[in-house]
Write an enzyme that holds these catalytic residues in place. Structure first.
Site, PDB file in Angstrom:
ATOM      1  N   TRP A  14      44.194  -6.533  -6.236  1.00  0.00           N
ATOM      2  CA  TRP A  14      43.389  -7.734  -6.226  1.00  0.00           C
ATOM      3  C   TRP A  14      43.632  -8.563  -4.974  1.00  0.00           C
ATOM      4  CZ3 TRP A  14      39.248  -9.904  -6.543  1.00  0.00           C
ATOM      5  CH2 TRP A  14      38.965 -11.184  -7.031  1.00  0.00           C
ATOM      6  N   LYS A 111      46.215 -13.632 -12.679  1.00  0.00           N
ATOM      7  CA  LYS A 111      45.644 -13.766 -14.020  1.00  0.00           C
ATOM      8  C   LYS A 111      46.725 -13.549 -15.063  1.00  0.00           C
ATOM      9  CE  LYS A 111      41.048 -12.338 -12.519  1.00  0.00           C
ATOM     10  NZ  LYS A 111      39.884 -11.442 -12.706  1.00  0.00           N
ATOM     11  N   GLY A 144      36.885 -15.021 -12.121  1.00  0.00           N
ATOM     12  CA  GLY A 144      35.512 -14.575 -12.314  1.00  0.00           C
ATOM     13  C   GLY A 144      35.491 -13.071 -12.487  1.00  0.00           C
ATOM     14  N   SER A 146      35.517  -9.798 -11.379  1.00  0.00           N
ATOM     15  CA  SER A 146      35.803  -9.416  -9.985  1.00  0.00           C
ATOM     16  C   SER A 146      36.820  -8.282  -9.881  1.00  0.00           C
ATOM     17  CB  SER A 146      36.348 -10.635  -9.228  1.00  0.00           C
ATOM     18  OG  SER A 146      37.375 -11.263  -9.986  1.00  0.00           O
ATOM     19  N   LYS A 199      41.017 -12.877 -21.780  1.00  0.00           N
ATOM     20  CA  LYS A 199      40.027 -11.796 -21.844  1.00  0.00           C
ATOM     21  C   LYS A 199      40.687 -10.427 -21.734  1.00  0.00           C
ATOM     22  CE  LYS A 199      40.185 -11.328 -17.157  1.00  0.00           C
ATOM     23  NZ  LYS A 199      40.397 -10.134 -16.307  1.00  0.00           N
ATOM     24  N   ASP A 258      33.545 -12.671 -16.984  1.00  0.00           N
ATOM     25  CA  ASP A 258      34.805 -11.961 -16.756  1.00  0.00           C
ATOM     26  C   ASP A 258      35.167 -11.088 -17.951  1.00  0.00           C
ATOM     27  OD1 ASP A 258      36.992 -11.188 -15.311  1.00  0.00           O
ATOM     28  OD2 ASP A 258      38.011 -13.119 -15.363  1.00  0.00           O
ATOM     29  N   ASN A 270      43.107  -2.818 -18.543  1.00  0.00           N
ATOM     30  CA  ASN A 270      43.342  -3.205 -19.935  1.00  0.00           C
ATOM     31  C   ASN A 270      42.498  -2.356 -20.884  1.00  0.00           C
ATOM     32  OD1 ASN A 270      45.223  -5.627 -19.728  1.00  0.00           O
ATOM     33  ND2 ASN A 270      43.631  -6.124 -18.253  1.00  0.00           N
ATOM     34  N   LEU A 302      49.545  -1.677 -14.585  1.00  0.00           N
ATOM     35  CA  LEU A 302      49.900  -2.940 -15.225  1.00  0.00           C
ATOM     36  C   LEU A 302      48.803  -3.371 -16.189  1.00  0.00           C
ATOM     37  CD1 LEU A 302      51.629  -5.544 -15.466  1.00  0.00           C
ATOM     38  CD2 LEU A 302      50.342  -6.444 -13.518  1.00  0.00           C
TER      39      LEU A 302
END
Length: 351
Positions: A14, A111, A144, A146, A199, A258, A270, A302
């Site tokens: 990221w 995040k 957002g 992304s 989320k 998101d 995830n 992760l």
């Protein structure tokens, strides 16, 4: 826009994706990474082979393992460190002259929730409690729908820059106004952060249902949509309990946007974790949730959702709010209920 000097703290996918987008827009970007191999790859081959392999990076990007040299003198500092390491990393930059003097505009794209001795904290709360007092209420949170891969490719991506300080929100918004990114501003700092963290929990459960749908006649698109709607309700409940100020946050790209991309994208770690739980019995190698968090490297990637799940469970108990999906994942990861049993309990029986 005039070219700016930017430090990106964190050489993961990221952080690298955002760095590349900023460099593509003409800004001069330096990445701090822990691993010398990551630094060498970015400087010599213009590629982060460890975390974003296969994506050619702008020559406007440099990298270093020296966090002081990376951050000092930069107009903007963007923190992209994973939540588990956020506090320790921020402590390393507090004495950097540009930051100690309050001359850098600081934003975070991390995040998740951050562990502390007195419970889970939001990202900006953690950062502002460590940085000099001048940054209180002035750091910016960016989130957002992304995925790093699409940001690196320049595909259209919407991001929200949330800050109590309108000027800094606008400064980061305008910094992000580069090819491929549509930036917006928000004052709902808590709401945007909660959306970005929670989320990931819903996405793990979504991955489980997605995997079950391959072999079960009970689960399909309708069940997945049902889960997403229920998940958004839980995120909003959590957000308001923690101090979110705008209902629109949850129907914006920070919320439903998101959530949707995290649940459905092939890039989602995830979602992948949820699929692996069902298809590969990936939980068999762990004792409980604490063991998962301590030995996440065994997964090979992760899952922020697993980490967030632990802290959301604690927050829900303290605030006496019911979060059925979040609680269910907590019980699954803690080996208290089998994934199939929880999914059946969630979607087949009355909740």
């Amino acid at each position: 826009m005039e070219a700016k000097s930017v430090a990106v703290i964190g050489g993961g996918a990221w952080g690298t994706g955002v760095a590349h987008a900023l460099a593509r827009g003409g800004h001069h970007v330096t990445i701090w990474a822990r691993e010398q191999t990551v630094v060498d790859g970015i400087n010599n081959e213009h590629e982060n082979k460890q975390y974003l392999a296969g994506y050619a990076l702008s020559k406007n990007i440099a990298a270093s393992t020296d966090i002081t040299s990376v951050t000092n003198g930069k107009e903007f500092v963007i923190i992209a460190t994973p939540s588990l390491f956020l506090a320790d990393t921020v402590k390393k930059i507090t004495t950097v002259p540009t930051i100690a003097d309050g001359n850098a505009c600081i934003a975070a794209i991390t995040k998740g929730f951050v562990p502390s001795h007195d419970g889970a904290k939001l990202v900006l709360e953690t950062i502002e409690n460590i940085l000099p007092g001048i940054y209180k209420g002035c750091t910016v949170y960016v989130a957002g729908p992304s995925h790093a891969e699409e940001v690196a490719l320049g595909k259209i991506t919407g991001l929200i820059a949330a800050c109590e300080n309108p000027r800094n929100s606008i400064r980061i918004r305008e910094l992000l106004r580069v090819p491929g990114i549509l930036p917006f501003s928000s004052f709902d700092v808590v709401g945007v952060q909660v959306c970005a963290a929670a989320k990931n929990i819903v996405a793990v459960v979504y991955g489980m249902i997605d995997a079950l749908a391959e072999t079960s006649e009970l689960f399909g698109d309708n069940a997945e949509a049902l889960l997403m709607a229920a998940g958004l309700n839980e995120i909003q409940t959590l957000g308001f309990a923690m101090g979110a100020t705008h209902a629109q946050t949850f129907t914006s790209i920070a919320g439903i946007g998101d959530l949707e991309v995290t649940c459905k994208s092939v890039y989602g770690r995830n979602r992948r974790f949820g699929q692996d739980i069902v298809k590969k019995d990936s939980l068999a190698q762990f004792k409980n949730l604490d063991d998962i968090i301590a030995n996440m490297n065994k997964l090979g990637y992760l899952s922020e959702g697993a980490v967030a799940c632990k802290y959301v469970h604690d927050i829900a108990k303290k605030k006496n709010i019911k979060l059925t999906i979040c609680d269910g994942l907590y019980r699954i990861l803690n080996k208290e209920i089998a994934p199939n049993d929880f999914i059946n309990e969630l979607l087949i029986q009355e909740v």
